[in-house]
Design a protein around this motif. Structure first.
Motif: not given
Length: 143
Positions: A123-143
């Protein structure tokens, strides 16, 4: 074991490549049309391989339970959905979501069927995969 792992990785590469090819065909036709061609060409290919190997009609198909044939229906839905999604959300996002679905359903099936292993770690492994997908999908912030 290394050979099995290599075969699994190759299968994953082929699934990704297949989705790309069917997604491209869907752009020129439709998701259902590309799925239809995928299955017709696949049927011809597996028939030739089975005839050459001499094992096309091995076993007793009537001995399988009725639900064992639902894999074909599920495969059609999977291929058509993948072909449709690639054109809309991209290959990488489609692949990540498909893998997430496979991991979630695999962990659920392992837990329900009592397969050896640590359910919490899975379950932790799947949660980490989902978290990785969420991070990869996040739009880069403009500085």
């Amino acid at each position: 074991m290394v050979g099995f792992a290599a075969l699994a990785v190759l299968a994953g590469v082929l699934v990704s490549l297949s989705r790309q090819i069917n997604g491209r065909l869907a752009l020129s036709t439709s998701a259902l049309h590309s799925s239809w061609w995928n299955h017709i060409v696949g049927l011809v290919f597996i028939t030739v391989v089975g005839l050459l190997a001499g094992s096309l009609f091995a076993g007793d198909p009537a001995a399988a339970p009725w639900w064992a044939y639902l894999g074909g229906v599920i495969g059609v839905v999977f291929i058509a959905a993948g072909s449709w999604l690639i054109a809309r959300i991209g290959a990488a996002q489609t692949a990540m979501l498909i893998i997430a679905g496979q991991m979630i359903s695999g962990v659920v099936l392992d837990i329900v069927m009592g397969t050896a292993g640590n359910p919490t770690a899975r379950i932790i492994g799947v949660a980490l995969i989902l978290a990785g997908m969420w991070v990869a999908r996040a739009q880069p912030t403009k500085v």
